[in-house]
Write an enzyme that holds these catalytic residues in place. Sequence first.
Site, short mmCIF file in Angstrom:
data_model
loop_
_atom_site.label_atom_id
_atom_site.label_comp_id
_atom_site.label_asym_id
_atom_site.label_seq_id
_atom_site.Cartn_x
_atom_site.Cartn_y
_atom_site.Cartn_z
N LYS A 41 69.34 93.09 61.40
CA LYS A 41 68.43 92.35 60.52
C LYS A 41 67.06 93.00 60.53
CE LYS A 41 70.29 87.63 60.85
NZ LYS A 41 69.99 86.26 61.31
N ARG A 90 72.37 71.75 60.63
CA ARG A 90 71.65 71.11 59.54
C ARG A 90 72.60 70.48 58.54
NH1 ARG A 90 68.25 76.40 58.68
NH2 ARG A 90 70.25 77.05 59.52
P1 ADP Z 1 70.14 82.41 63.60
O1 ADP Z 1 69.76 83.69 62.96
O2 ADP Z 1 70.85 82.55 64.92
O3 ADP Z 1 70.82 81.39 62.70
P2 ADP Z 1 67.76 80.79 63.42
O4 ADP Z 1 66.46 81.12 64.00
O5 ADP Z 1 67.84 80.73 61.92
O6 ADP Z 1 68.75 81.80 64.05
O7 ADP Z 1 68.28 79.40 63.98
C1 ADP Z 1 68.48 79.17 65.36
C2 ADP Z 1 69.20 77.85 65.55
O8 ADP Z 1 68.38 76.78 65.09
C3 ADP Z 1 70.51 77.70 64.78
O9 ADP Z 1 71.41 76.97 65.57
C4 ADP Z 1 70.12 76.92 63.55
O10 ADP Z 1 71.22 76.20 63.01
C5 ADP Z 1 69.07 76.01 64.14
N1 ADP Z 1 68.12 75.54 63.11
C6 ADP Z 1 67.45 76.26 62.20
N2 ADP Z 1 66.68 75.49 61.42
C7 ADP Z 1 66.88 74.21 61.87
C8 ADP Z 1 66.39 72.92 61.44
N3 ADP Z 1 65.57 72.80 60.41
N4 ADP Z 1 66.81 71.84 62.13
C9 ADP Z 1 67.68 71.98 63.17
N5 ADP Z 1 68.19 73.13 63.59
C10 ADP Z 1 67.80 74.24 62.95
#
Ligand code: ADP
Length: 165
Positions: A41, A90
Amino acid sequence: MKKAIYPGSFDPVTLGHIDVIERASKLFDHLIIGVLNNSAKTPLFSIEERVKMLQEVTKDLPNVEVKSFGGLTVDFAKQCGANAVVRGLRAITDFEYELQIAQLNRVIDHEVDTVFLTTNLKYAYLSSSSVKEVAAYGGDISQFVTPYVEEEVHKKYKGKIKGKE
Ligand code: ADP
């Protein structure tokens, strides 16, 4: 001592992530946030910047630590002495992907379990990508991130707001 890791990209950390961190820090004695250094990424923030932002937003949570990692999540869990992986859910769209990863991780290492925390409904729509998208067009992201992170995101887009070139 119950230890868990919370792995993710956190590019950048949002209020949705912070909600999961706060809740997980109450369920476990020690929570290690693992910031993924993923060469596949191209993140907006460097690994050091993402770690720094997470340290800043979790500074009042004494049982939360922030580390960076590369490679397999289960290996990172093992290195940390953790037997649980926290992930946030989510929507149903997250579920299919997350279930697959959790099952895969359990096959790789049956001592590591995944614990899912469902999102606070307030943040169900929120993702790091949507924060970047709104900021790239000069929109207000103050409802999605802390003031410190807001400032860091704005620094990245300074002078290159889309649609205003
Ligand atoms: P990845 O690239 O591993 O998906 P992220 O930084 O996007 O990493 O997300 C890390 C974790 O946090 C994942 O489990 C994701 O589902 C969760 N997550 C992301 N946004 C939210 C949110 N708004 N509420 C709850 N959990 C979230």
